[in-house]
Design an enzyme around this catalytic site. Structure first.
Site, PDB file in Angstrom:
ATOM      1  CD  GLU A   2       0.492  53.908 -20.276  1.00 44.55           C
ATOM      2  OE1 GLU A   2       1.106  54.932 -19.885  1.00 44.55           O
ATOM      3  OE2 GLU A   2       0.401  53.608 -21.480  1.00 44.55           O
ATOM      4  NE  ARG A  34      -0.320  56.579 -26.345  1.00 39.93           N
ATOM      5  CZ  ARG A  34      -0.992  57.018 -27.408  1.00 39.93           C
ATOM      6  NH1 ARG A  34      -1.011  58.301 -27.701  1.00 39.93           N
ATOM      7  NH2 ARG A  34      -1.665  56.182 -28.170  1.00 39.93           N
ATOM      8  CG  HIS A  36       4.997  49.545 -30.264  1.00 37.71           C
ATOM      9  ND1 HIS A  36       3.926  50.223 -30.765  1.00 37.71           N
ATOM     10  CD2 HIS A  36       4.554  48.925 -29.130  1.00 37.71           C
ATOM     11  CE1 HIS A  36       2.871  50.043 -29.960  1.00 37.71           C
ATOM     12  NE2 HIS A  36       3.231  49.257 -28.963  1.00 37.71           N
ATOM     13  CG  HIS A  48       5.601  50.703 -26.082  1.00 38.52           C
ATOM     14  ND1 HIS A  48       4.519  51.239 -25.435  1.00 38.52           N
ATOM     15  CD2 HIS A  48       6.009  49.676 -25.326  1.00 38.52           C
ATOM     16  CE1 HIS A  48       4.285  50.551 -24.330  1.00 38.52           C
ATOM     17  NE2 HIS A  48       5.176  49.603 -24.237  1.00 38.52           N
ATOM     18  CD  GLU A  51       0.285  44.338 -14.664  1.00 33.65           C
ATOM     19  OE1 GLU A  51      -0.087  45.345 -15.289  1.00 33.65           O
ATOM     20  OE2 GLU A  51       1.122  43.545 -15.134  1.00 33.65           O
ATOM     21  CG  ASP A  96      -0.911  50.279 -17.338  1.00 32.96           C
ATOM     22  OD1 ASP A  96      -1.100  49.715 -18.437  1.00 32.96           O
ATOM     23  OD2 ASP A  96       0.230  50.474 -16.858  1.00 32.96           O
TER      24      ASP A  96
HETATM   25  C1  UD1 Z   1      -0.818  51.006 -25.765  1.00 36.59           C
HETATM   26  C2  UD1 Z   1      -1.145  51.362 -24.323  1.00 36.59           C
HETATM   27  C3  UD1 Z   1       0.084  51.197 -23.446  1.00 36.59           C
HETATM   28  C4  UD1 Z   1       0.708  49.829 -23.625  1.00 36.59           C
HETATM   29  C5  UD1 Z   1       0.963  49.579 -25.101  1.00 36.59           C
HETATM   30  C6  UD1 Z   1       1.490  48.196 -25.299  1.00 36.59           C
HETATM   31  C7  UD1 Z   1      -2.794  53.134 -23.894  1.00 36.59           C
HETATM   32  C8  UD1 Z   1      -3.032  54.574 -23.729  1.00 36.59           C
HETATM   33  N1  UD1 Z   1      -1.554  52.771 -24.220  1.00 36.59           N
HETATM   34  O1  UD1 Z   1       0.130  51.946 -26.241  1.00 36.59           O
HETATM   35  O2  UD1 Z   1      -0.278  51.348 -22.079  1.00 36.59           O
HETATM   36  O3  UD1 Z   1       1.906  49.773 -22.915  1.00 36.59           O
HETATM   37  O4  UD1 Z   1      -0.266  49.705 -25.820  1.00 36.59           O
HETATM   38  O5  UD1 Z   1       2.089  48.051 -26.551  1.00 36.59           O
HETATM   39  O6  UD1 Z   1      -3.683  52.344 -23.712  1.00 36.59           O
HETATM   40  N2  UD1 Z   1      -0.570  50.175 -33.955  1.00 36.59           N
HETATM   41  C9  UD1 Z   1      -0.765  49.397 -35.080  1.00 36.59           C
HETATM   42  N3  UD1 Z   1      -1.023  48.069 -34.919  1.00 36.59           N
HETATM   43  C10 UD1 Z   1      -1.071  47.472 -33.704  1.00 36.59           C
HETATM   44  C11 UD1 Z   1      -0.833  48.265 -32.565  1.00 36.59           C
HETATM   45  C12 UD1 Z   1      -0.597  49.619 -32.714  1.00 36.59           C
HETATM   46  O7  UD1 Z   1      -0.719  49.872 -36.203  1.00 36.59           O
HETATM   47  O8  UD1 Z   1      -1.303  46.264 -33.625  1.00 36.59           O
HETATM   48  C13 UD1 Z   1      -0.314  51.635 -34.122  1.00 36.59           C
HETATM   49  C14 UD1 Z   1      -1.565  52.399 -34.581  1.00 36.59           C
HETATM   50  O9  UD1 Z   1      -1.182  53.427 -35.436  1.00 36.59           O
HETATM   51  C15 UD1 Z   1      -2.097  52.982 -33.259  1.00 36.59           C
HETATM   52  C16 UD1 Z   1      -0.799  53.300 -32.553  1.00 36.59           C
HETATM   53  O10 UD1 Z   1       0.063  52.205 -32.866  1.00 36.59           O
HETATM   54  O11 UD1 Z   1      -2.906  54.112 -33.434  1.00 36.59           O
HETATM   55  C17 UD1 Z   1      -0.899  53.488 -31.069  1.00 36.59           C
HETATM   56  O12 UD1 Z   1      -1.622  52.439 -30.440  1.00 36.59           O
HETATM   57  P1  UD1 Z   1      -2.247  52.693 -28.965  1.00 36.59           P
HETATM   58  O13 UD1 Z   1      -2.872  51.427 -28.482  1.00 36.59           O
HETATM   59  O14 UD1 Z   1      -3.088  53.922 -28.940  1.00 36.59           O
HETATM   60  O15 UD1 Z   1      -1.005  53.042 -28.094  1.00 36.59           O
HETATM   61  P2  UD1 Z   1       0.311  52.271 -27.776  1.00 36.59           P
HETATM   62  O16 UD1 Z   1       1.380  53.276 -27.853  1.00 36.59           O
HETATM   63  O17 UD1 Z   1       0.397  51.022 -28.559  1.00 36.59           O
HETATM   64  N1  UDP Z   2       6.355  41.291 -26.827  1.00 40.53           N
HETATM   65  C1  UDP Z   2       6.098  40.480 -27.928  1.00 40.53           C
HETATM   66  N2  UDP Z   2       6.664  40.814 -29.132  1.00 40.53           N
HETATM   67  C2  UDP Z   2       7.461  41.890 -29.285  1.00 40.53           C
HETATM   68  C3  UDP Z   2       7.704  42.729 -28.172  1.00 40.53           C
HETATM   69  C4  UDP Z   2       7.132  42.400 -26.959  1.00 40.53           C
HETATM   70  O1  UDP Z   2       5.385  39.490 -27.809  1.00 40.53           O
HETATM   71  O2  UDP Z   2       7.941  42.126 -30.404  1.00 40.53           O
HETATM   72  C5  UDP Z   2       5.706  40.961 -25.538  1.00 40.53           C
HETATM   73  C6  UDP Z   2       6.618  40.902 -24.333  1.00 40.53           C
HETATM   74  O3  UDP Z   2       7.094  39.603 -24.141  1.00 40.53           O
HETATM   75  C7  UDP Z   2       5.712  41.345 -23.201  1.00 40.53           C
HETATM   76  C8  UDP Z   2       4.714  42.252 -23.882  1.00 40.53           C
HETATM   77  O4  UDP Z   2       4.799  42.001 -25.282  1.00 40.53           O
HETATM   78  O5  UDP Z   2       4.990  40.251 -22.647  1.00 40.53           O
HETATM   79  C9  UDP Z   2       5.025  43.689 -23.589  1.00 40.53           C
HETATM   80  O6  UDP Z   2       4.250  44.511 -24.404  1.00 40.53           O
HETATM   81  P1  UDP Z   2       4.557  46.038 -24.611  1.00 40.53           P
HETATM   82  O7  UDP Z   2       6.008  46.294 -24.383  1.00 40.53           O
HETATM   83  O8  UDP Z   2       3.968  46.399 -25.919  1.00 40.53           O
HETATM   84  O9  UDP Z   2       3.658  46.734 -23.501  1.00 40.53           O
HETATM   85  P2  UDP Z   2       3.854  47.025 -21.929  1.00 40.53           P
HETATM   86  O10 UDP Z   2       4.210  45.759 -21.256  1.00 40.53           O
HETATM   87  O11 UDP Z   2       4.904  48.089 -21.809  1.00 40.53           O
HETATM   88  O12 UDP Z   2       2.526  47.548 -21.512  1.00 40.53           O
END
Ligand code: UD1
Ligand code: UDP
Length: 382
Positions: A133, A216, A246, A214, A119, A97
């Site tokens: 999502e 939003r 995160h 994490h 999924e 999603d």
């Molecule tokens: C995204 C997904 C969410 C998912 C989550 C898993 C969308 C809209 N959201 O949310 O569905 O549950 O990933 O974690 O697709 N950042 C880093 N390094 C990284 C990852 C993130 O610096 O490796 C920081 C960056 O500043 C980035 C911000 O996190 O801009 C947000 O990342 P983004 O993928 O937009 O949203 P998430 O909140 O991570």
């Molecule tokens: N996870 C990880 N390291 C972490 C936190 C989570 O590998 O420090 C894994 C966790 O086991 C799960 C996935 O990341 O499989 C979940 O990711 P996240 O919570 O970022 O996203 P969501 O599942 O809510 O989309």
């Protein structure tokens, strides 16, 4: 000629749930996976690629710090579209999603390419929880050619939305395949959990609460309440909190000022999947708003308090391992305290159930895709 299947993903959870699918596609006769990562995440994506030994064919490296939904979606659509035009795959696979999944599916649809959705069918029924999502997943469900539903509940939601039965397959969730794989790696060589090991030693004898957050929709007062609830729980002498934070700057801004410097709280960088799985193994309970953790904790028999008001994964709640507690500070503290102090309440939740799959989902997905290509008359109706 082998059918070329482009697997598109960009975030940590998609990578975790798709690496077993890519392995199954490689093993299947007549299918050739092409891996396109969007780099919606960077460090957190690379951690999974490294552990899974995956080298992408394309990496769009799209992440920007603090990206808005508009910005990331616009970059994703044009970036993915360009690769689809040059690679011309026979099918596209997306998972879940995220913005990457929604834009990957949409870019494929704009080119009239078939889309398989891993999924599929999870619904909370509330378009703002999870946000965005719930709507991302519904958009993909509106036109995918193959819907791989992890559970019968998810398949039922798709049928209610008039998705034809012959496009739906209940496969289990590939997260269980990933969890089995990583658990076996850890059993072979426990020293791979080297990041968690010193934290485990530091907190020996304490009850461990693992935390992730994490979402939003929790930004603002929700995150603030979560941070204060963790602080309240950390005041107990017998408790330690292990919290890989995160990388989203909004999460860090909410958590760090309230939690830095507390004796019983270990704030860690995001853990690789091996170390995170070790955390799941040693935790007495998990506090989370994550989707994936709601699926993994029941598989390991760990009670999970879900810091959300609704969930698109009701199976863990029905199985009794997960409980929705929202983001109210007092409620989170009360529910966690009950589990810590009432052994009967704890035992009732700490049952290993696996409502999300048997660890063989990826093979089912690969076989269904092979079957789809060998029965072209079945998919003329789109
Ligand atoms: C995204 C997904 C969410 C998912 C989550 C898993 C969308 C809209 N959201 O949310 O569905 O549950 O990933 O974690 O697709 N950042 C880093 N390094 C990284 C990852 C993130 O610096 O490796 C920081 C960056 O500043 C980035 C911000 O996190 O801009 C947000 O990342 P983004 O993928 O937009 O949203 P998430 O909140 O991570
Ligand atoms: N996870 C990880 N390291 C972490 C936190 C989570 O590998 O420090 C894994 C966790 O086991 C799960 C996935 O990341 O499989 C979940 O990711 P996240 O919570 O970022 O996203 P969501 O599942 O809510 O989309």
């Amino acid at each position: 000629m082998a059918k070329r299947i482009m697997v598109i993903f960009g975030t940590r959870p998609e990578a975790i749930k798709l690496f077993p699918v890519i392995a199954a596609l490689k093993e299947a006769d007549g299918l050739e996976p092409i891996v396109l990562v969007t780099g919606q995440h960077r460090e957190m994506l690379d951690q999974v690629l490294e552990i899974a030994g995956l080298v992408p064919d394309h990496d769009l490296a799209l992440m920007q710090p603090g990206q808005s939904l508009d910005e990331i979606s616009a970059r994703l659509l044009t970036g993915i579209g360009g690769v689809l035009d040059s690679e011309k795959p026979d099918m596209v696979i997306v998972q879940g999603d995220t913005a990457t999944a929604m834009c990957g599916a949409l870019a494929a649809y704009y080119r009239k390419l078939p889309v398989a959705h891993v999924e599929a069918g999870l619904r909370s029924g509330n378009i703002y929880h999870p946000w965005p999502e719930e709507v991302n997943r519904k958009i993909i469900g509106g036109f995918a050619d193959l819907h791989f539903a992890p559970t019968e509940t998810a398949a039922h939601a798709l049928r209610r939305e008039a998705v034809a039965d012959d496009k739906i397959l209940v496969t289990g969730n590939t997260v269980v395949d990933a969890l089995h794989w990583v658990t076996a790696r850890l059993a072979e060589d426990p020293s791979r959990a080297a990041v968690i090991a010193p934290v485990e030693a530091r907190f020996a004898g304490k009850r461990i609460i693992g935390v992730t957050t994490h979402r939003r929709e929790n930004f603002g007062s929700g995150m603030d309440d979560i941070a204060h609830a963790i602080r309240d729980l950390a005041a107990r002498d017998d408790v330690a909190i292990i919290f890989p934070v995160h990388l989203n700057p909004q999460v860090r801004a909410a958590m760090l000022p309230i939690l830095v410097g507390l004796d019983n709280v270990a704030l860690l960088e995001p853990l690789d999947y091996l170390n995170f799985t070790r955390l799941l193994q040693i935790a007495d309970l998990m506090l989370t708003d994550s989707g994936g953790v709601q699926e993994e904790a029941p598989a390991l028999g760990k009670p999970v308090l879900v810091m959300r008001d609704t969930t698109e994964r009701p199976e863990g709640v029905v199985a009794g391992t997960a409980k929705l507690v929202g983001t109210d500070r007092a409620t989170i503290v009360a529910e966690a305290t009950r589990l810590l102090d009432d052994s009967t309440a704890y035992a009732a939740m700490a049952q290993a159930h696996n409502p999300f799959g048997d660890g063989h989902s990826s093979g089912r997905i690969a076989r269904a895709i092979s079957g789809w290509f060998s029965a072209p008359e079945r998919h003329q109706s789109n």
